[in-house]
Write an enzyme that holds these catalytic residues in place. Sequence first.
Site, PDB file in Angstrom:
ATOM      1  N   ARG A 119       1.142  -1.486  -0.261  1.00 46.83           N
ATOM      2  CA  ARG A 119      -0.243   0.008  -0.130  1.00 46.83           C
ATOM      3  C   ARG A 119       0.687   1.965  -0.410  1.00 46.83           C
ATOM      4  O   ARG A 119       0.638   2.290   0.078  1.00 46.83           O
ATOM      5  CB  ARG A 119      -1.289   0.346   1.252  1.00 46.83           C
ATOM      6  N   SER A 163     -10.494   0.469   3.791  1.00 53.22           N
ATOM      7  CA  SER A 163     -10.251   0.079   4.707  1.00 53.22           C
ATOM      8  C   SER A 163      -9.565   1.265   5.158  1.00 53.22           C
ATOM      9  O   SER A 163      -8.448   1.839   4.047  1.00 53.22           O
ATOM     10  CB  SER A 163      -8.946  -1.295   4.102  1.00 53.22           C
ATOM     11  N   GLU A 196      -4.412   3.856   6.526  1.00 51.99           N
ATOM     12  CA  GLU A 196      -4.303   3.414   4.286  1.00 51.99           C
ATOM     13  C   GLU A 196      -4.957   4.861   3.782  1.00 51.99           C
ATOM     14  O   GLU A 196      -3.296   5.243   2.973  1.00 51.99           O
ATOM     15  CB  GLU A 196      -5.376   2.139   4.049  1.00 51.99           C
TER      16      GLU A 196
HETATM   17  C1  FAD Z   1     -15.786   0.622  -1.304  1.00 52.58           C
HETATM   18  C2  FAD Z   1     -13.765   0.975  -1.236  1.00 52.58           C
HETATM   19  C3  FAD Z   1     -13.096  -0.343  -1.583  1.00 52.58           C
HETATM   20  C4  FAD Z   1     -11.904  -0.038  -1.977  1.00 52.58           C
HETATM   21  N1  FAD Z   1     -11.122  -1.237  -2.051  1.00 52.58           N
HETATM   22  C5  FAD Z   1      -9.509  -1.286  -2.612  1.00 52.58           C
HETATM   23  C6  FAD Z   1      -8.767  -2.196  -2.523  1.00 52.58           C
HETATM   24  O1  FAD Z   1      -9.248  -3.657  -2.334  1.00 52.58           O
HETATM   25  N2  FAD Z   1      -7.825  -1.998  -2.775  1.00 52.58           N
HETATM   26  C7  FAD Z   1      -6.987  -1.272  -2.357  1.00 52.58           C
HETATM   27  O2  FAD Z   1      -5.914  -0.803  -2.250  1.00 52.58           O
HETATM   28  N3  FAD Z   1      -7.442  -0.177  -2.394  1.00 52.58           N
HETATM   29  C8  FAD Z   1      -9.189  -0.225  -1.951  1.00 52.58           C
HETATM   30  N4  FAD Z   1      -9.601   1.668  -1.836  1.00 52.58           N
HETATM   31  C9  FAD Z   1      -8.540   2.178  -1.878  1.00 52.58           C
HETATM   32  C10 FAD Z   1      -8.478   3.020  -3.168  1.00 52.58           C
HETATM   33  O3  FAD Z   1      -9.703   2.683  -3.862  1.00 52.58           O
HETATM   34  C11 FAD Z   1      -7.788   2.688  -4.125  1.00 52.58           C
HETATM   35  O4  FAD Z   1      -6.544   3.403  -3.496  1.00 52.58           O
HETATM   36  C12 FAD Z   1      -7.929   4.109  -4.870  1.00 52.58           C
HETATM   37  O5  FAD Z   1      -7.008   3.053  -6.536  1.00 52.58           O
HETATM   38  C13 FAD Z   1      -7.730   5.052  -5.340  1.00 52.58           C
HETATM   39  O6  FAD Z   1      -8.321   5.872  -6.689  1.00 52.58           O
HETATM   40  P1  FAD Z   1      -8.519   7.220  -6.643  1.00 52.58           P
HETATM   41  O7  FAD Z   1      -9.110   7.670  -8.621  1.00 52.58           O
HETATM   42  O8  FAD Z   1     -10.127   6.875  -6.121  1.00 52.58           O
HETATM   43  O9  FAD Z   1      -7.757   8.130  -5.952  1.00 52.58           O
HETATM   44  P2  FAD Z   1      -8.066   9.633  -4.721  1.00 52.58           P
HETATM   45  O10 FAD Z   1      -8.669   9.156  -3.473  1.00 52.58           O
HETATM   46  O11 FAD Z   1      -7.997  10.612  -5.673  1.00 52.58           O
HETATM   47  O12 FAD Z   1      -6.475   9.990  -4.391  1.00 52.58           O
HETATM   48  C14 FAD Z   1      -5.750   9.482  -3.972  1.00 52.58           C
HETATM   49  C15 FAD Z   1      -3.512  10.034  -3.851  1.00 52.58           C
HETATM   50  O13 FAD Z   1      -3.819   9.812  -4.941  1.00 52.58           O
HETATM   51  C16 FAD Z   1      -3.169  10.393  -5.642  1.00 52.58           C
HETATM   52  N5  FAD Z   1      -3.517  10.214  -6.899  1.00 52.58           N
HETATM   53  C17 FAD Z   1      -4.698  10.185  -7.416  1.00 52.58           C
HETATM   54  N6  FAD Z   1      -4.426   9.908  -9.242  1.00 52.58           N
HETATM   55  C18 FAD Z   1      -2.949  10.573  -8.954  1.00 52.58           C
HETATM   56  C19 FAD Z   1      -2.152  10.833 -10.373  1.00 52.58           C
HETATM   57  N7  FAD Z   1      -3.013  10.601 -10.981  1.00 52.58           N
HETATM   58  N8  FAD Z   1      -1.374  10.957 -10.609  1.00 52.58           N
HETATM   59  C20 FAD Z   1      -0.288  11.011  -9.112  1.00 52.58           C
HETATM   60  N9  FAD Z   1      -1.101  11.192  -7.324  1.00 52.58           N
HETATM   61  C21 FAD Z   1      -2.316  11.323  -7.989  1.00 52.58           C
HETATM   62  C22 FAD Z   1      -4.005  12.210  -4.756  1.00 52.58           C
HETATM   63  O14 FAD Z   1      -3.355  12.115  -4.486  1.00 52.58           O
HETATM   64  C23 FAD Z   1      -4.135  11.054  -3.273  1.00 52.58           C
HETATM   65  O15 FAD Z   1      -3.119  11.352  -2.677  1.00 52.58           O
HETATM   66  C24 FAD Z   1     -11.214   0.951  -1.864  1.00 52.58           C
HETATM   67  C25 FAD Z   1     -11.617   2.148  -1.669  1.00 52.58           C
HETATM   68  C26 FAD Z   1     -13.055   2.201  -1.610  1.00 52.58           C
HETATM   69  C27 FAD Z   1     -14.196   3.398  -1.061  1.00 52.58           C
END
Ligand code: FAD
Length: 347
Positions: A159, A234, A338
């Site tokens: 992570r 999580s 996380e």
């Molecule tokens: C219901 C649910 C279930 C989930 N299950 C999992 C799971 O099974 N496994 C897991 O690992 N995670 C899980 N997550 C967490 C999440 O979905 C992941 O971390 C996902 O990759 C975040 O993507 P996002 O585009 O929403 O990022 P955001 O929440 O918008 O951003 C997260 C971080 O990444 C950075 N970021 C985003 N896009 C970029 C980019 N293009 N360039 C540089 N930095 C960037 C942001 O600045 C921030 O620091 C879950 C979340 C939810 C709500």
Amino acid sequence: VSPVHRPLSGPRLQELTTLGLGGPCRELRTVTGPQDLRDLGTEPLLVLGGGSNLVVADEGVDLPVLRIAVPGLEVGPDGLVTVGAGEDWDGVVDRMVALGWCGLAPLSGIPGSAGATPVQNVGAYGTEIGRLLVGVTVFDRPSGTVRELGPEDLGLGYRTSTLRGRSDRIVLSVTLRLTREPWPVAYRELAGALGVEIGAVAGEADVRAAVLALRRGKGMVLDPGDPDSRSAGSFFTNPVLDAADADAADAAIRRRLGDVDYPRYPAGGDAVKLSAAWLIERAGFAKGRPGPGGRVGISTKHTLALVNRGGSTADLLALAREIRDGVRSAFDVTLQPEPVLVGVEFD
Ligand SMILES: Cc1cc2nc3c(=O)[nH]c(=O)nc-3n(C[C@H](O)[C@H](O)[C@H](O)COP(=O)(O)OP(=O)(O)OC[C@H]3O[C@@H](n4cnc5c(N)ncnc54)[C@H](O)[C@@H]3O)c2cc1C
């Protein structure tokens, strides 16, 4: 992130995060390619994908927010797939499975954008994105150039990666290597759901269907009809402990619970990974438990997910602190959050 001293006129982050929490930002800009990044200089900002891994202050953030909407999906005949950072991750998995490419199905149903997947090396059901990642294209703000980075540059771990917690490198696209051959099923619960032995192979579409069903049962796919999915996934990572800390935890577990078996996995060298969910439950925090004020709570389906039921970020963090402190005093283990915290401290 500096405290907010002036009225913020940008949209509220609660509209842009899966938790539905967070106050206003300074302004929101949409990025569809490097041309939108060249005039940014090096001012601090918040990079936003799908907002599924963010916990944002109720007061908001005095920063411009860049919503990454870079499109694109190219699939080479050799299984090399390049995806625009703004593409919806699960949509990418769905298309790749439909085209008969293998490797991504265990990562089905993870919310958010493709570009965020390397940021915390997303993982689920025995796979991490790092296993498939060939490289990323980033916009490097200090030099104002577009650069290619390989996995060796990204420090991918459990992570985490070197992209996490910074806004000077913005991911524009992600390149993955997929295969025509299905991968062995590497997670016991998934193998059980598929009716195969761990290590056996199963059809990619079957793996995707099984993963989505398992995730739905835990409130871990975004679903407006499921209030337990109003989370950031999580809230705590599984603690990875060195030998001395693992011994201390072991002693505390035995003091409190006697001679129990508990989940404990090798994590490289003499490090040990424990299950955060197991520790939280055994410390007395059950699924469905409300937090202070009753407007946030532990998901009724999944111990690790903290859910917004009409509360605030302050409420959510108060619950998270209660859980962290309870686990620490029961088992001598300090859980770490996380999600990425923006404008708030978890102290
Ligand atoms: C219901 C649910 C279930 C989930 N299950 C999992 C799971 O099974 N496994 C897991 O690992 N995670 C899980 N997550 C967490 C999440 O979905 C992941 O971390 C996902 O990759 C975040 O993507 P996002 O585009 O929403 O990022 P955001 O929440 O918008 O951003 C997260 C971080 O990444 C950075 N970021 C985003 N896009 C970029 C980019 N293009 N360039 C540089 N930095 C960037 C942001 O600045 C921030 O620091 C879950 C979340 C939810 C709500």
